[in-house]
Design a protein around this motif. Sequence first.
Motif, mmCIF file in Angstrom:
data_model
loop_
_atom_site.group_PDB
_atom_site.id
_atom_site.type_symbol
_atom_site.label_atom_id
_atom_site.label_comp_id
_atom_site.label_asym_id
_atom_site.label_seq_id
_atom_site.Cartn_x
_atom_site.Cartn_y
_atom_site.Cartn_z
ATOM 1 N N ASN A 256 -9.805 10.973 39.363
ATOM 2 C CA ASN A 256 -9.512 12.363 38.973
ATOM 3 C C ASN A 256 -9.970 12.685 37.542
ATOM 4 O O ASN A 256 -9.328 13.434 36.818
ATOM 5 N N ILE A 257 -11.093 12.071 37.171
ATOM 6 C CA ILE A 257 -11.711 12.374 35.878
ATOM 7 C C ILE A 257 -12.971 13.181 36.156
ATOM 8 O O ILE A 257 -13.907 12.699 36.807
ATOM 9 N N SER A 258 -13.006 14.411 35.688
ATOM 10 C CA SER A 258 -14.140 15.295 35.963
ATOM 11 C C SER A 258 -15.314 14.955 35.062
ATOM 12 O O SER A 258 -15.154 14.774 33.850
ATOM 13 N N PRO A 259 -16.539 14.863 35.632
ATOM 14 C CA PRO A 259 -17.725 14.621 34.814
ATOM 15 C C PRO A 259 -17.935 15.755 33.819
ATOM 16 O O PRO A 259 -17.649 16.908 34.121
ATOM 17 N N MET A 260 -18.455 15.413 32.656
ATOM 18 C CA MET A 260 -18.733 16.438 31.650
ATOM 19 C C MET A 260 -20.046 17.126 31.960
ATOM 20 O O MET A 260 -20.957 16.521 32.481
#
Length: 260
Positions: A256-260
Amino acid sequence: MGKLPSSFILRSVVNGGSHLSNFHSSSSSSSSNTIATHIEALSKKPMSVRGKGKIYYRFDNVDDALIFFNKMIGKQIELLGVSHDGYSMSILINGFCQLGRIDFGLSVLGKMLKLGVEPSVVTFSTLINGLCIQSKISEAISIFDGMTERGYQLDLIVYNTILKGLCKIGNTNRAVRFLRLMEGTGFEPDIVAYNTILDCLCKKGLLKEALNLFSEMKVKGIRPDIITYNCLIHGMCNLGRQEEATRLLNEMVDNNISPM
């Protein structure tokens, strides 16, 4: 606590204040809430500063103000709101460091030690940060060693600052050793410490070492963040390891870490 054993610090005592009168402010303006702004302002227009009682001192430029400070600091005169205590003098040191004049910050440190004003951890941390910014890592570590020898209670900020400085000059081996030193002294490195070293390792193409460190932090329960993944993915792509980069990207999304 007596004199610090560091020869670097002792030299600042001997030379304390000797360079202050040569200061010329050429840096860009800092935050309006910092002493650096007031120092810089002196070089742009005349200013009156109140001393003890109702005495006012007028300065036409920064040289006049700093010469005055250098002469009068031992006589309890307050300049720019800087009183004779460690907290206020540390603010002045921070102001010089923000202006990129670490030499003047060290001169104020020399004055503090001469006057028997005990520097705090914050005082030394400010100087260490200023030295690291200028890539003067040996001098920063000299102050760090002096602090540990005299029993100062260091915090993660100090350790992370040294780590950042070591990585800035590309000394990954020493940075990793310093990480182990942190652990040996009871400090558990945080995500900032790991990311600092991971970034340096990946930029130098040391992906194997970076992945080992990545595995170590996960075993310790330190959750990777977007910076962690970006460092590793960019490192993999730079080495042509696209499949591994894609796998790590999917892992990042699964966490649940969104790409930058």
